[in-house]
Design a protein around this motif. Sequence first.
Motif, PDB file in Angstrom:
ATOM      1  N   TRP A  69       1.023  -1.271   0.051  1.00 39.48           N
ATOM      2  CA  TRP A  69      -0.195  -0.049   0.115  1.00 39.48           C
ATOM      3  C   TRP A  69       0.962   1.749  -0.034  1.00 39.48           C
ATOM      4  N   ASP A  70      -0.034   2.473  -0.665  1.00 38.40           N
ATOM      5  CA  ASP A  70       1.318   3.576  -0.274  1.00 38.40           C
ATOM      6  C   ASP A  70       1.697   3.958  -2.278  1.00 38.40           C
ATOM      7  N   SER A  71       1.139   4.864  -2.642  1.00 38.46           N
ATOM      8  CA  SER A  71       1.766   4.980  -3.920  1.00 38.46           C
ATOM      9  C   SER A  71       3.164   5.125  -3.879  1.00 38.46           C
ATOM     10  N   LEU A  72       3.877   5.088  -3.388  1.00 41.76           N
ATOM     11  CA  LEU A  72       6.029   5.395  -4.119  1.00 41.76           C
ATOM     12  C   LEU A  72       6.113   3.736  -2.989  1.00 41.76           C
ATOM     13  N   ALA A  73       5.547   3.655  -2.055  1.00 43.57           N
ATOM     14  CA  ALA A  73       5.779   2.017  -1.975  1.00 43.57           C
ATOM     15  C   ALA A  73       5.335   1.456  -3.367  1.00 43.57           C
ATOM     16  N   ILE A  74       5.283   1.118  -3.939  1.00 47.82           N
ATOM     17  CA  ILE A  74       4.308   0.581  -5.128  1.00 47.82           C
ATOM     18  C   ILE A  74       5.609   0.642  -6.112  1.00 47.82           C
ATOM     19  N   LEU A  75       5.863   1.654  -6.210  1.00 43.66           N
ATOM     20  CA  LEU A  75       6.623   1.993  -7.360  1.00 43.66           C
ATOM     21  C   LEU A  75       7.652   1.583  -7.378  1.00 43.66           C
ATOM     22  N   GLU A  76       8.098   1.537  -5.640  1.00 48.50           N
ATOM     23  CA  GLU A  76       9.356   0.654  -5.345  1.00 48.50           C
ATOM     24  C   GLU A  76       9.778  -0.823  -5.807  1.00 48.50           C
ATOM     25  N   TYR A  77       8.184  -1.116  -5.311  1.00 50.18           N
ATOM     26  CA  TYR A  77       8.086  -2.477  -5.449  1.00 50.18           C
ATOM     27  C   TYR A  77       8.067  -3.162  -6.845  1.00 50.18           C
ATOM     28  N   VAL A  78       7.220  -1.980  -7.537  1.00 49.43           N
ATOM     29  CA  VAL A  78       7.344  -2.768  -9.093  1.00 49.43           C
ATOM     30  C   VAL A  78       8.513  -2.833  -9.672  1.00 49.43           C
ATOM     31  N   GLY A  79       9.711  -1.304  -8.764  1.00 47.92           N
ATOM     32  CA  GLY A  79      10.678  -1.302  -9.669  1.00 47.92           C
ATOM     33  C   GLY A  79      11.729  -2.424  -9.507  1.00 47.92           C
ATOM     34  N   GLU A  80      11.440  -2.917  -8.153  1.00 48.59           N
ATOM     35  CA  GLU A  80      12.096  -4.345  -7.923  1.00 48.59           C
ATOM     36  C   GLU A  80      11.854  -5.428  -8.048  1.00 48.59           C
ATOM     37  N   ARG A  81      10.770  -5.907  -8.996  1.00 56.18           N
ATOM     38  CA  ARG A  81       9.496  -6.718  -9.513  1.00 56.18           C
ATOM     39  C   ARG A  81      10.540  -7.181 -11.437  1.00 56.18           C
ATOM     40  N   PHE A  82       9.965  -5.562 -11.321  1.00 56.94           N
ATOM     41  CA  PHE A  82      10.429  -6.603 -12.675  1.00 56.94           C
ATOM     42  C   PHE A  82      12.207  -5.068 -13.235  1.00 56.94           C
ATOM     43  N   PRO A  83      12.965  -5.899 -12.603  1.00 54.53           N
ATOM     44  CA  PRO A  83      14.013  -4.729 -12.260  1.00 54.53           C
ATOM     45  C   PRO A  83      15.080  -4.069 -13.947  1.00 54.53           C
ATOM     46  N   GLU A  84      14.162  -4.828 -15.471  1.00 50.90           N
ATOM     47  CA  GLU A  84      14.564  -5.186 -16.733  1.00 50.90           C
ATOM     48  C   GLU A  84      14.063  -3.588 -16.916  1.00 50.90           C
ATOM     49  N   LEU A  85      13.146  -3.032 -16.470  1.00 52.40           N
ATOM     50  CA  LEU A  85      12.690  -1.755 -16.488  1.00 52.40           C
ATOM     51  C   LEU A  85      13.149  -0.590 -15.999  1.00 52.40           C
ATOM     52  N   PRO A  86      13.120   0.885 -17.240  1.00 50.64           N
ATOM     53  CA  PRO A  86      13.721   1.999 -16.551  1.00 50.64           C
ATOM     54  C   PRO A  86      13.055   2.602 -16.224  1.00 50.64           C
ATOM     55  N   TRP A  87      12.704   2.543 -14.508  1.00 51.66           N
ATOM     56  CA  TRP A  87      11.945   3.268 -13.885  1.00 51.66           C
ATOM     57  C   TRP A  87      12.647   4.298 -12.653  1.00 51.66           C
ATOM     58  N   LEU A  88      14.289   4.205 -13.233  1.00 48.77           N
ATOM     59  CA  LEU A  88      14.651   5.405 -13.128  1.00 48.77           C
ATOM     60  C   LEU A  88      15.801   5.349 -13.799  1.00 48.77           C
TER      61      LEU A  88
END
Length: 218
Positions: A69-88
């Motif tokens: 829960w929480d928008s920023l935690a979700i963005l960090e979570y998907v960043g780790e779940r799909f590390p091949e994508l350029p989230w940052l």
Amino acid sequence: MLQLVIGNKNYSSWSLRPWLALRHFGIEFSELRIPLYTETSAQLLKEYSPAGKVPVLLDGDLDSEIVVWDSLAILEYVGERFPELPWLPSEPVARAVARSVSAEMHSSFGALRSTMPMNLRSHKPMATIPPDVQRDIDRVTEIWRDCREQFGAGGDCLFGEFTIADAMYAPVVSRFRTYGVSLDPICQSYADAVWQLPAMQLWIEAAIAEIETISMYE
Ligand SMILES: N[C@@H](CCC(=O)N[C@@H](CS)C(=O)NCC(=O)O)C(=O)O
């Protein structure tokens, strides 16, 4: 399979952030929309989120479900779940700044958020902007200018290509349009670029088609 629980697309600015990033990066997820501030909203929200708020991301099956829960935690979570994508951004200095401006959006700008709630269907330019709101606008536009000037060469977004920092500021782009905030050319062209993102356009279309009204945001 991922499921994202969100609020009304017309009003729920926190829901827009992870939804936009997931859609932009083409991640498959199902969506559960809970209209906010109805008689049953609080009870329904509590079924999904310990905080009783949206957005919430559910990952996995019922036996081993991860709840974020929480928008920023979700963005960090998907960043780790799909590390091949350029989230940052890939470059460390740009990445540190992207994290900082994302966290600043998450923790700041209370006057802007409460005086100019997100309402995609509405257009009501403000004749006079209160000083505390103007201070927030000045800081947001300073961030946008600094990022575009220092890191934006590779595209139209804050760090060139789209990152989670753009997802965090997307609701502000919408607020500036709704309340007729005039922007300098750098900020205006950034705001237009975010507005035109295909995923953003999908969210806007769906928001306009919604029928619920939340009077305190009107
Ligand atoms: N800090 C949270 C804020 C979440 C939040 O305030 N969500 C609002 C909708 S945009 C909500 O669920 N409101 C319903 C309520 O408070 O009952 C986040 O980043 O996700």
